[in-house]
Design a protein around this motif. Structure first.
Motif, PDB file in Angstrom:
ATOM      1  N   LEU A 291       0.842  -1.200  -0.010  1.00 30.26           N
ATOM      2  CA  LEU A 291      -0.002   0.070  -0.019  1.00 30.26           C
ATOM      3  C   LEU A 291       0.787   1.297  -0.270  1.00 30.26           C
ATOM      4  O   LEU A 291       0.589   2.300  -0.624  1.00 30.26           O
ATOM      5  N   MET A 292       1.955   1.410   0.714  1.00 30.22           N
ATOM      6  CA  MET A 292       2.765   2.500   0.705  1.00 30.22           C
ATOM      7  C   MET A 292       3.393   2.817  -0.764  1.00 30.22           C
ATOM      8  O   MET A 292       3.507   3.813  -0.972  1.00 30.22           O
ATOM      9  N   SER A 293       3.872   1.469  -1.542  1.00 35.86           N
ATOM     10  CA  SER A 293       4.602   1.546  -2.800  1.00 35.86           C
ATOM     11  C   SER A 293       3.360   2.439  -3.714  1.00 35.86           C
ATOM     12  O   SER A 293       3.508   3.289  -4.278  1.00 35.86           O
ATOM     13  N   ALA A 294       2.150   1.713  -3.578  1.00 37.86           N
ATOM     14  CA  ALA A 294       1.250   2.335  -4.640  1.00 37.86           C
ATOM     15  C   ALA A 294       0.756   3.524  -4.205  1.00 37.86           C
ATOM     16  O   ALA A 294       0.687   4.588  -5.144  1.00 37.86           O
ATOM     17  N   GLY A 295       0.624   3.917  -3.104  1.00 36.43           N
ATOM     18  CA  GLY A 295       0.266   5.312  -2.544  1.00 36.43           C
ATOM     19  C   GLY A 295       1.353   6.343  -2.936  1.00 36.43           C
ATOM     20  O   GLY A 295       1.151   7.419  -3.488  1.00 36.43           O
ATOM     21  N   THR A 296       2.658   5.928  -2.709  1.00 36.51           N
ATOM     22  CA  THR A 296       3.770   6.705  -3.080  1.00 36.51           C
ATOM     23  C   THR A 296       3.744   6.987  -4.792  1.00 36.51           C
ATOM     24  O   THR A 296       3.878   8.285  -5.188  1.00 36.51           O
ATOM     25  N   LEU A 297       3.480   5.687  -5.604  1.00 36.42           N
ATOM     26  CA  LEU A 297       3.326   6.102  -6.993  1.00 36.42           C
ATOM     27  C   LEU A 297       2.271   6.931  -7.248  1.00 36.42           C
ATOM     28  O   LEU A 297       2.554   7.761  -8.374  1.00 36.42           O
ATOM     29  N   SER A 298       1.181   6.670  -6.708  1.00 32.99           N
ATOM     30  CA  SER A 298      -0.169   7.780  -7.158  1.00 32.99           C
ATOM     31  C   SER A 298       0.314   8.957  -6.879  1.00 32.99           C
ATOM     32  O   SER A 298      -0.199   9.828  -7.613  1.00 32.99           O
ATOM     33  N   THR A 299       1.058   9.286  -5.557  1.00 36.96           N
ATOM     34  CA  THR A 299       0.997  10.833  -5.600  1.00 36.96           C
ATOM     35  C   THR A 299       2.252  11.232  -6.118  1.00 36.96           C
ATOM     36  O   THR A 299       2.053  12.559  -6.505  1.00 36.96           O
ATOM     37  N   ILE A 300       3.253  10.530  -6.756  1.00 34.63           N
ATOM     38  CA  ILE A 300       4.079  11.090  -7.755  1.00 34.63           C
ATOM     39  C   ILE A 300       3.342  11.428  -9.129  1.00 34.63           C
ATOM     40  O   ILE A 300       3.775  12.439  -9.635  1.00 34.63           O
ATOM     41  N   ILE A 301       2.525  10.716  -9.569  1.00 30.94           N
ATOM     42  CA  ILE A 301       1.991  10.799 -10.538  1.00 30.94           C
ATOM     43  C   ILE A 301       1.140  11.956 -10.367  1.00 30.94           C
ATOM     44  O   ILE A 301       1.215  13.031 -11.503  1.00 30.94           O
ATOM     45  N   LEU A 302       0.418  12.212  -9.337  1.00 29.96           N
ATOM     46  CA  LEU A 302      -0.250  13.588  -9.289  1.00 29.96           C
ATOM     47  C   LEU A 302       0.335  14.709  -9.414  1.00 29.96           C
ATOM     48  O   LEU A 302       0.064  15.652  -9.863  1.00 29.96           O
ATOM     49  N   THR A 303       1.630  14.491  -8.682  1.00 29.05           N
ATOM     50  CA  THR A 303       2.348  15.733  -8.477  1.00 29.05           C
ATOM     51  C   THR A 303       3.196  16.134  -9.634  1.00 29.05           C
ATOM     52  O   THR A 303       2.969  17.302 -10.117  1.00 29.05           O
ATOM     53  N   ILE A 304       3.385  15.185 -10.477  1.00 26.01           N
ATOM     54  CA  ILE A 304       4.112  15.434 -11.838  1.00 26.01           C
ATOM     55  C   ILE A 304       2.838  16.201 -12.612  1.00 26.01           C
ATOM     56  O   ILE A 304       3.284  17.167 -13.531  1.00 26.01           O
ATOM     57  N   SER A 305       1.693  15.359 -12.654  1.00 27.79           N
ATOM     58  CA  SER A 305       0.828  16.110 -13.638  1.00 27.79           C
ATOM     59  C   SER A 305       0.314  17.317 -13.108  1.00 27.79           C
ATOM     60  O   SER A 305       0.062  18.566 -14.008  1.00 27.79           O
ATOM     61  N   LEU A 306       0.262  17.656 -11.852  1.00 28.79           N
ATOM     62  CA  LEU A 306       0.128  19.234 -11.310  1.00 28.79           C
ATOM     63  C   LEU A 306       1.072  20.152 -11.792  1.00 28.79           C
ATOM     64  O   LEU A 306       0.709  21.095 -12.551  1.00 28.79           O
ATOM     65  N   PHE A 307       2.369  19.671 -11.942  1.00 25.42           N
ATOM     66  CA  PHE A 307       3.390  20.836 -12.403  1.00 25.42           C
ATOM     67  C   PHE A 307       3.463  20.899 -13.905  1.00 25.42           C
ATOM     68  O   PHE A 307       3.587  21.911 -14.351  1.00 25.42           O
ATOM     69  N   GLN A 308       2.986  19.715 -14.574  1.00 21.09           N
ATOM     70  CA  GLN A 308       2.831  20.027 -15.888  1.00 21.09           C
ATOM     71  C   GLN A 308       1.625  20.858 -16.364  1.00 21.09           C
ATOM     72  O   GLN A 308       1.923  21.798 -17.231  1.00 21.09           O
ATOM     73  N   ASN A 309       0.620  20.890 -15.516  1.00 26.72           N
ATOM     74  CA  ASN A 309      -0.567  21.443 -15.745  1.00 26.72           C
ATOM     75  C   ASN A 309      -0.281  23.107 -15.509  1.00 26.72           C
ATOM     76  O   ASN A 309      -0.511  24.185 -16.012  1.00 26.72           O
ATOM     77  N   LEU A 310       0.827  23.439 -14.454  1.00 25.03           N
ATOM     78  CA  LEU A 310       1.031  24.629 -13.981  1.00 25.03           C
ATOM     79  C   LEU A 310       1.914  25.342 -15.156  1.00 25.03           C
ATOM     80  O   LEU A 310       1.789  26.634 -15.323  1.00 25.03           O
ATOM     81  N   GLN A 311       2.926  24.461 -15.704  1.00 27.57           N
ATOM     82  CA  GLN A 311       3.606  25.022 -16.700  1.00 27.57           C
ATOM     83  C   GLN A 311       3.004  25.752 -18.064  1.00 27.57           C
ATOM     84  O   GLN A 311       3.380  26.140 -18.726  1.00 27.57           O
TER      85      GLN A 311
END
Length: 60
Positions: free
Chosen positions: A39-59
């Protein structure tokens, strides 16, 4: 798509917190330890995906 990933991420992190509370009641269960790590690995992966998507949308 991002909304779905965000909902899944919330479910993963809430499940993880419940497992951590449960594992504190039960001493060193190997099955619980594997579940927490998964669960920790899956949560970390999903958080990384959301963070990268957020920064791409901000740019954009």
């Amino acid at each position: 798509m991002l909304l779905l990933i965000a909902i899944v991420s919330i479910v993963i992190w809430s499940t993880l917190s419940r497992e951590l509370v449960k594992s504190s009641e039960v001493k060193n269960n190997q099955k619980n330890r594997r579940k927490v790590i998964t669960l920790m690995s899956a949560g970390t992966l999903s958080t990384i995906i959301l963070t990268i998507s957020l920064f791409q949308n901000l740019q954009s």
